[in-house]
Design a protein around this motif. Structure first.
Motif, mmCIF file in Angstrom:
data_model
loop_
_atom_site.group_PDB
_atom_site.id
_atom_site.type_symbol
_atom_site.label_atom_id
_atom_site.label_comp_id
_atom_site.label_asym_id
_atom_site.label_seq_id
_atom_site.Cartn_x
_atom_site.Cartn_y
_atom_site.Cartn_z
ATOM 1 N N PHE B 286 0.853 -1.185 0.000
ATOM 2 C CA PHE B 286 0.000 0.000 0.000
ATOM 3 C C PHE B 286 0.888 1.234 0.000
ATOM 4 C CE2 PHE B 286 -2.778 3.233 1.807
ATOM 5 C CZ PHE B 286 -3.986 2.969 1.171
ATOM 6 N N PHE B 287 0.698 2.050 -1.019
ATOM 7 C CA PHE B 287 1.523 3.250 -1.141
ATOM 8 C C PHE B 287 0.596 4.453 -1.225
ATOM 9 C CE2 PHE B 287 2.930 6.470 -4.153
ATOM 10 C CZ PHE B 287 4.146 6.863 -3.607
ATOM 11 N N ILE B 288 0.867 5.463 -0.400
ATOM 12 C CA ILE B 288 0.038 6.667 -0.486
ATOM 13 C C ILE B 288 0.936 7.893 -0.455
ATOM 14 C CG2 ILE B 288 -0.395 6.559 2.028
ATOM 15 C CD1 ILE B 288 -3.060 8.072 1.411
ATOM 16 N N GLU B 289 0.607 8.837 -1.299
ATOM 17 C CA GLU B 289 1.385 10.069 -1.356
ATOM 18 C C GLU B 289 0.399 11.199 -1.614
ATOM 19 O OE1 GLU B 289 5.524 11.024 -3.485
ATOM 20 O OE2 GLU B 289 3.840 10.785 -4.850
ATOM 21 N N SER B 290 0.539 12.276 -0.878
ATOM 22 C CA SER B 290 -0.407 13.368 -1.057
ATOM 23 C C SER B 290 0.303 14.697 -0.950
ATOM 24 C CB SER B 290 -1.511 13.293 -0.008
ATOM 25 O OG SER B 290 -2.524 14.201 -0.357
ATOM 26 N N LYS B 291 -0.105 15.617 -1.780
ATOM 27 C CA LYS B 291 0.502 16.935 -1.763
ATOM 28 C C LYS B 291 -0.630 17.952 -1.776
ATOM 29 C CE LYS B 291 4.678 18.918 -3.663
ATOM 30 N NZ LYS B 291 5.609 18.936 -4.773
ATOM 31 N N MET B 292 -0.616 18.854 -0.830
ATOM 32 C CA MET B 292 -1.682 19.855 -0.756
ATOM 33 C C MET B 292 -1.692 20.692 -2.031
ATOM 34 S SD MET B 292 -3.386 19.302 1.837
ATOM 35 C CE MET B 292 -4.445 20.765 1.915
ATOM 36 N N GLY B 293 -2.902 20.880 -2.575
ATOM 37 C CA GLY B 293 -3.051 21.679 -3.784
ATOM 38 C C GLY B 293 -2.738 20.905 -5.054
ATOM 39 N N VAL B 294 -2.238 19.702 -4.906
ATOM 40 C CA VAL B 294 -1.898 18.902 -6.096
ATOM 41 C C VAL B 294 -2.786 17.666 -6.185
ATOM 42 C CG1 VAL B 294 -0.083 17.627 -7.303
ATOM 43 C CG2 VAL B 294 0.480 19.716 -6.047
ATOM 44 N N GLY B 295 -2.797 16.874 -5.127
ATOM 45 C CA GLY B 295 -3.658 15.698 -5.136
ATOM 46 C C GLY B 295 -3.037 14.526 -4.408
ATOM 47 N N THR B 296 -3.768 13.428 -4.457
ATOM 48 C CA THR B 296 -3.367 12.228 -3.730
ATOM 49 C C THR B 296 -3.233 11.063 -4.706
ATOM 50 O OG1 THR B 296 -4.542 13.020 -1.785
ATOM 51 C CG2 THR B 296 -4.025 10.663 -1.857
ATOM 52 N N THR B 297 -2.165 10.308 -4.544
ATOM 53 C CA THR B 297 -1.956 9.113 -5.363
ATOM 54 C C THR B 297 -1.848 7.919 -4.429
ATOM 55 O OG1 THR B 297 -0.741 10.402 -6.979
ATOM 56 C CG2 THR B 297 -0.421 8.025 -7.043
ATOM 57 N N ILE B 298 -2.636 6.902 -4.728
ATOM 58 C CA ILE B 298 -2.606 5.696 -3.893
ATOM 59 C C ILE B 298 -2.461 4.481 -4.799
ATOM 60 C CG2 ILE B 298 -3.846 4.279 -2.203
ATOM 61 C CD1 ILE B 298 -5.381 6.818 -1.404
ATOM 62 N N ARG B 299 -1.573 3.565 -4.399
ATOM 63 C CA ARG B 299 -1.441 2.318 -5.145
ATOM 64 C C ARG B 299 -1.573 1.174 -4.154
ATOM 65 N NH1 ARG B 299 3.159 3.200 -7.239
ATOM 66 N NH2 ARG B 299 2.495 4.019 -9.232
ATOM 67 N N ALA B 300 -2.598 0.358 -4.365
ATOM 68 C CA ALA B 300 -2.823 -0.787 -3.482
ATOM 69 C C ALA B 300 -2.671 -2.052 -4.315
ATOM 70 C CB ALA B 300 -4.222 -0.715 -2.873
ATOM 71 N N SER B 301 -1.823 -2.975 -3.855
ATOM 72 C CA SER B 301 -1.634 -4.211 -4.624
ATOM 73 C C SER B 301 -1.920 -5.429 -3.771
ATOM 74 C CB SER B 301 -0.202 -4.338 -5.136
ATOM 75 O OG SER B 301 0.239 -3.131 -5.637
ATOM 76 N N ILE B 302 -2.455 -6.421 -4.444
ATOM 77 C CA ILE B 302 -2.680 -7.710 -3.794
ATOM 78 C C ILE B 302 -1.846 -8.721 -4.554
ATOM 79 C CG2 ILE B 302 -4.396 -9.503 -3.355
ATOM 80 C CD1 ILE B 302 -6.392 -6.988 -3.255
ATOM 81 N N ARG B 303 -0.951 -9.397 -3.850
ATOM 82 C CA ARG B 303 -0.073 -10.361 -4.530
ATOM 83 C C ARG B 303 -0.804 -11.671 -4.719
ATOM 84 N NH1 ARG B 303 4.335 -9.866 -0.532
ATOM 85 N NH2 ARG B 303 4.675 -7.618 -0.415
ATOM 86 N N LEU B 304 -0.505 -12.308 -5.818
ATOM 87 C CA LEU B 304 -1.229 -13.537 -6.150
ATOM 88 C C LEU B 304 -0.344 -14.766 -6.057
ATOM 89 C CD1 LEU B 304 -3.138 -12.223 -9.276
ATOM 90 C CD2 LEU B 304 -4.024 -12.494 -6.970
ATOM 91 N N ASP B 305 0.837 -14.585 -5.492
ATOM 92 C CA ASP B 305 1.796 -15.689 -5.592
ATOM 93 C C ASP B 305 2.187 -16.250 -4.233
ATOM 94 O OD1 ASP B 305 3.024 -13.419 -4.758
ATOM 95 O OD2 ASP B 305 4.647 -13.459 -6.215
ATOM 96 N N GLN B 306 1.362 -15.985 -3.218
ATOM 97 C CA GLN B 306 1.801 -16.467 -1.916
ATOM 98 C C GLN B 306 0.620 -16.852 -1.031
ATOM 99 O OE1 GLN B 306 3.934 -13.021 -0.585
ATOM 100 N NE2 GLN B 306 2.083 -12.088 0.213
ATOM 101 N N GLY B 307 0.866 -17.779 -0.125
ATOM 102 C CA GLY B 307 -0.092 -18.188 0.888
ATOM 103 C C GLY B 307 -1.465 -18.495 0.330
ATOM 104 N N GLU B 308 -2.477 -17.870 0.943
ATOM 105 C CA GLU B 308 -3.854 -18.168 0.546
ATOM 106 C C GLU B 308 -4.242 -17.446 -0.751
ATOM 107 O OE1 GLU B 308 -5.904 -14.606 3.202
ATOM 108 O OE2 GLU B 308 -6.387 -16.700 3.639
ATOM 109 N N ASN B 309 -3.381 -16.510 -1.158
ATOM 110 C CA ASN B 309 -3.692 -15.755 -2.365
ATOM 111 C C ASN B 309 -3.242 -16.468 -3.636
ATOM 112 O OD1 ASN B 309 -4.761 -13.788 -0.840
ATOM 113 N ND2 ASN B 309 -3.265 -12.199 -1.336
ATOM 114 N N GLN B 310 -3.667 -17.692 -3.825
ATOM 115 C CA GLN B 310 -3.272 -18.410 -5.039
ATOM 116 C C GLN B 310 -4.396 -18.343 -6.052
ATOM 117 O OE1 GLN B 310 -0.448 -19.769 -5.825
ATOM 118 N NE2 GLN B 310 0.676 -19.958 -3.897
ATOM 119 N N TRP B 311 -4.051 -17.807 -7.205
ATOM 120 C CA TRP B 311 -5.023 -17.789 -8.305
ATOM 121 C C TRP B 311 -4.496 -18.766 -9.335
ATOM 122 C CZ3 TRP B 311 -7.015 -12.671 -10.955
ATOM 123 C CH2 TRP B 311 -7.992 -13.006 -11.906
ATOM 124 N N ASN B 312 -5.130 -19.886 -9.452
ATOM 125 C CA ASN B 312 -4.784 -21.021 -10.319
ATOM 126 C C ASN B 312 -3.728 -21.910 -9.658
ATOM 127 O OD1 ASN B 312 -6.561 -20.303 -12.275
ATOM 128 N ND2 ASN B 312 -5.073 -18.999 -13.329
#
Lengths: 110, 312
Positions: B286-312
């Motif tokens: 989870f990455f969040i960056e915000s600058k007053m007067g400019v805006g907010t950028t958020i990147r949220a990732s879910i990994r698919l290659d570990q533990g219970e998060n197996q897709w296929n």
């Protein structure tokens, strides 16, 4: 539990959706983020938030039914959204406390 | 398929740039077929036919003295003077061009003098080549082609650097401030796509929660933004960027229960200060960056290659 049974327990009328839908539990909250965080797939949602955003939340967490308490009026766009998302809407005169209590007792007989 | 960013409006600029950066010597033909002043026009005509050219420079002791063109040959045919020697009939009013001049000069020369070719002289005044309009066109095409190859390479490098591997699916949506009638639509479509592609329910749910909370965060607090959801082989990424106003204290905003939402928003069941913490909780990165007067950028990732998060 079939919705028809849950409706009988809470004196609710089915506004939209199938009475044969099944629920496996319930979650009661009027805070949608709280619902997002804690409701489980298969839970019926017990709330007074009678607007279409509740349908979006229910659909995202996989809740098959929403109980609207205190006979709160349900807007038309909420009914349409529920129909589109295949989520049942029920309306009851009971408060969240009472409706939840009756459902909880049925799921957890002691 | 990536498109090459040469707009039809701007491409003449590229051509002009090439015309200025290339020199006459880059485009000219260096294997010049010449003849001496004592060759007859009949001999020169034979050379033209054999080499499929329309002009032959005439050299005397290595220096350019004139040129016999196809026009001169036709004139000689007409007057029956094909057996005369080049020195007598060649064109001597020569327009030559310096090998070091930019190609744009050659283009102007073709416009100004209406000749089909220009002898090219080196720094010492010796003939070192000949240039025709088709030489220029050929060189331009090669240069344009090289330029396009360079651009494609740069684009591919930039893409690989910035974006990493290509996603299997990419979706993007715009959000409007306080537009609760559409709030959640983007996340619902995204979740449907995940489910349709066979994403296990518990992963789809996490992705949907992160997506919904970020989407609602934009609807409630920002002056509008974009949501971009991407599915990679090994992760799901939800990217949210808005156009402000920005979060004064990101640390505070990430605390559960902290909210700046107004009463109206709260009455709808939002603004309980759980959105961002919820999104972070279900994310692996989870990455969040915000600058007053400019805006907010958020990147949220879910990994698919570990533990219970197996897709296929």
């Amino acid at each position: 539990m079939e919705l028809s049974h849950a409706a009988t327990l809470t004196g609710a009328i089915l506004v939209v959706g199938s009475a044969e839908k099944k629920i496996s539990g319930g979650y009661t909250s009027d805070l949608l983020s709280d619902v997002m965080a804690h409701a489980k797939t298969g839970d019926a949602l017990v709330t007074i938030q009678a607007h279409k955003n509740t349908v979006a939340v229910a659909s995202l967490v996989g809740a098959p039914a929403i109980f609207i308490c205190n006979n709160r009026p349900i807007p038309e766009d909420m009914i349409e959204a529920a129909a589109a998302e295949d989520i049942a809407l029920l309306k009851t005169a009971l408060s969240q406390f009472e409706a939840s209590g009756r459902l909880w007792s049925a799921f957890s007989p002691s | 398929m990536t498109t090459v960013p040469i707009s039809a409006d701007k491409s003449p600029g590229i051509v002009l740039e090439l015309l200025y950066s290339l020199k006459v010597k880059d485009a000219m033909t260096t294997e010049v077929v010449t003849a001496s002043g004592s060759a007859t026009l009949r001999e020169i005509q034979g050379i033209m036919k054999e080499k499929a050219i329309t002009g032959v420079p005439i050299l005397e002791y290595g220096r350019l003295e004139g040129i016999v063109t196809i026009g001169d040959i036709i004139g000689a045919l007409d007057s029956g003077s094909l057996d005369k020697i080049a020195r007598e009939l060649m064109s001597t009013s020569l327009v030559t061009i310096d090998a070091e001049m930019p190609l744009s000069f050659a283009v102007t020369y073709f416009d100004r003098y209406k000749y089909g070719r220009f002898p090219v002289l080196d720094g010492t005044g010796r003939l070192c080549g000949i240039i025709t309009a088709s030489d220029i066109l050929r060189r331009l095409l090669i240069a344009l082609n090289e330029e396009i190859c360079r651009m494609e390479k740069r684009m591919a490098e930039r893409q690989a650097k910035e974006e990493g591997p290509l996603p299997q699916v990419e979706m993007s949506f715009g959000t409007m401030p306080h537009d609760f009638s559409k709030a959640g639509n983007a996340s619902q479509k995204f979740k449907k796509t995940l489910v349709e592609r066979g994403c296990p329910p518990q992963i789809a749910r996490k992705a949907a929660i992160a997506s919904y909370e970020l989407e609602l965060n934009q609807v409630i607090h920002s002056s509008g933004g974009i949501m971009r959801m991407r599915i990679f082989d090994d992760s799901i990424e939800i990217f949210a960027r808005d156009e402000g106003p920005g979060i004064p204290d990101v640390g505070l905003a990430m605390q559960e229960g902290f909210s700046t939402a107004n009463e109206w928003v709260r009455s709808l069941g939002f603004g309980a200060g759980m959105g961002l913490p919820n999104a972070k909780r279900v994310s692996d990165d989870f990455f969040i960056e915000s600058k007053m007067g400019v805006g907010t950028t958020i990147r949220a990732s879910i990994r698919l290659d570990q533990g219970e998060n197996q897709w296929n």
